[in-house]
Scaffold this motif. Structure first.
Motif, PDB file in Angstrom:
ATOM      1  N   ALA A 137       0.636  -1.222  -0.338  1.00  0.00           N
ATOM      2  CA  ALA A 137       0.354   0.100   0.122  1.00  0.00           C
ATOM      3  C   ALA A 137       0.594   0.947  -0.188  1.00  0.00           C
ATOM      4  O   ALA A 137       0.467   2.361  -0.605  1.00  0.00           O
ATOM      5  CB  ALA A 137      -0.860   0.147   1.084  1.00  0.00           C
ATOM      6  N   PHE A 138       2.178   1.090   0.395  1.00  0.00           N
ATOM      7  CA  PHE A 138       3.155   2.708   0.119  1.00  0.00           C
ATOM      8  C   PHE A 138       3.894   2.271  -1.079  1.00  0.00           C
ATOM      9  O   PHE A 138       4.865   1.296  -1.296  1.00  0.00           O
ATOM     10  CB  PHE A 138       3.843   1.744   1.711  1.00  0.00           C
ATOM     11  N   SER A 139       4.721   3.768  -1.485  1.00  0.00           N
ATOM     12  CA  SER A 139       5.214   4.038  -2.156  1.00  0.00           C
ATOM     13  C   SER A 139       6.591   4.803  -1.948  1.00  0.00           C
ATOM     14  O   SER A 139       7.573   4.564  -2.952  1.00  0.00           O
ATOM     15  CB  SER A 139       5.186   5.216  -3.232  1.00  0.00           C
ATOM     16  N   THR A 140       6.605   5.221  -0.737  1.00  0.00           N
ATOM     17  CA  THR A 140       7.447   6.028  -0.511  1.00  0.00           C
ATOM     18  C   THR A 140       8.304   5.622   1.430  1.00  0.00           C
ATOM     19  O   THR A 140       7.741   4.705   2.012  1.00  0.00           O
ATOM     20  CB  THR A 140       7.637   7.249  -0.047  1.00  0.00           C
ATOM     21  N   VAL A 141       9.110   5.524   1.780  1.00  0.00           N
ATOM     22  CA  VAL A 141      10.421   5.353   3.500  1.00  0.00           C
ATOM     23  C   VAL A 141      10.449   6.486   3.643  1.00  0.00           C
ATOM     24  O   VAL A 141      11.077   7.426   3.068  1.00  0.00           O
ATOM     25  CB  VAL A 141      11.280   4.512   3.040  1.00  0.00           C
ATOM     26  N   VAL A 142       9.597   6.672   4.387  1.00  0.00           N
ATOM     27  CA  VAL A 142      10.365   8.627   4.990  1.00  0.00           C
ATOM     28  C   VAL A 142      10.579   8.402   6.498  1.00  0.00           C
ATOM     29  O   VAL A 142      10.332   7.485   7.026  1.00  0.00           O
ATOM     30  CB  VAL A 142       8.917   9.538   5.177  1.00  0.00           C
ATOM     31  N   PHE A 143      11.652   9.377   6.618  1.00  0.00           N
ATOM     32  CA  PHE A 143      12.725   9.876   8.285  1.00  0.00           C
ATOM     33  C   PHE A 143      11.756  10.586   8.742  1.00  0.00           C
ATOM     34  O   PHE A 143      12.050  11.719   8.381  1.00  0.00           O
ATOM     35  CB  PHE A 143      14.035   9.770   8.446  1.00  0.00           C
ATOM     36  N   TYR A 144      11.450  10.321   9.821  1.00  0.00           N
ATOM     37  CA  TYR A 144      10.567  11.802  10.091  1.00  0.00           C
ATOM     38  C   TYR A 144      11.561  12.024  12.152  1.00  0.00           C
ATOM     39  O   TYR A 144      11.236  11.240  12.617  1.00  0.00           O
ATOM     40  CB  TYR A 144       8.972  11.473  10.702  1.00  0.00           C
ATOM     41  N   CYS A 145      10.562  13.185  12.175  1.00  0.00           N
ATOM     42  CA  CYS A 145      11.304  13.876  13.664  1.00  0.00           C
ATOM     43  C   CYS A 145      10.102  14.437  14.174  1.00  0.00           C
ATOM     44  O   CYS A 145       9.076  15.142  14.016  1.00  0.00           O
ATOM     45  CB  CYS A 145      12.025  15.400  13.451  1.00  0.00           C
ATOM     46  N   GLU A 146       9.440  13.094  15.202  1.00  0.00           N
ATOM     47  CA  GLU A 146       8.013  13.911  15.737  1.00  0.00           C
ATOM     48  C   GLU A 146       7.927  15.385  16.745  1.00  0.00           C
ATOM     49  O   GLU A 146       7.197  16.070  16.529  1.00  0.00           O
ATOM     50  CB  GLU A 146       7.478  12.768  16.729  1.00  0.00           C
TER      51      GLU A 146
END
Length: 158
Positions: A137-146
């Motif tokens: 279902a996903f097309s991207t890996v994202v690195f996120y700072c909460e």
């Protein structure tokens, strides 16, 4: 006026460490799924399903290659390459599967199903994170700072 400006500057400087202390919680965002650091490693031969090149976002130095792999037990993993690099001055960065490279908080507010937590990363270099199903279902890996509520980097999957 000078004292007021000095007090404001002092208050800002004192608050800065608290704002940058950790990338694990932000009161203004809906509560994300609980990320964990994967202790599971691939078993047997692995096959590469998808690859991606991480592009830095929001002025961070997050870069490197990653692959999505499947092991002999039919489990899927995000595998960061030896060249993975980020800036962990805030503690940890959350890895997400997403439908776009745009801000994870914005995607999560629009449709919680558009993002999925993979795990927490807090060091550079080669690492492996178990994906709890649903990769298709996903097309991207994202690195996120909460804490900062910003993407540190994103890798569209090929």
């Amino acid at each position: 006026m000078k004292n007021r400006t000095s007090l404001l500057l002092l208050a800002t400087l004192l608050a800065a460490p608290a704002l940058l202390a950790s990338c694990s919680d932000n009161e203004n965002e809906p509560a994300p799924q609980s990320p964990t650091t994967s202790t599971v490693t691939p078993n047997g031969n692995v096959s590469t399903l998808k690859t991606g090149t991480i592009t830095p976002q929001n002025g961070t130095p997050t870069t490197g290659m990653l692959t999505i792999v499947r092991d002999a037990n039919n489990r899927e993993f995000v595998q960061l390459a030896d060249d993975f690099k980020s800036d962990f001055h805030t503690g940890t960065v959350t890895i997400y599967l997403a439908k776009a490279t745009t801000n994870i908080g914005v995607q999560r507010r629009a449709d919680a199903g558009s993002v999925k937590v993979v795990g927490l990363v807090n060091k550079n270099g080669k690492q492996v994170f178990l994906i709890d199903r649903g990769l298709e279902a996903f097309s991207t890996v994202v690195f996120y700072c909460e804490t900062a509520a910003i993407n540190f980097g994103a890798a569209p999957l090929q």
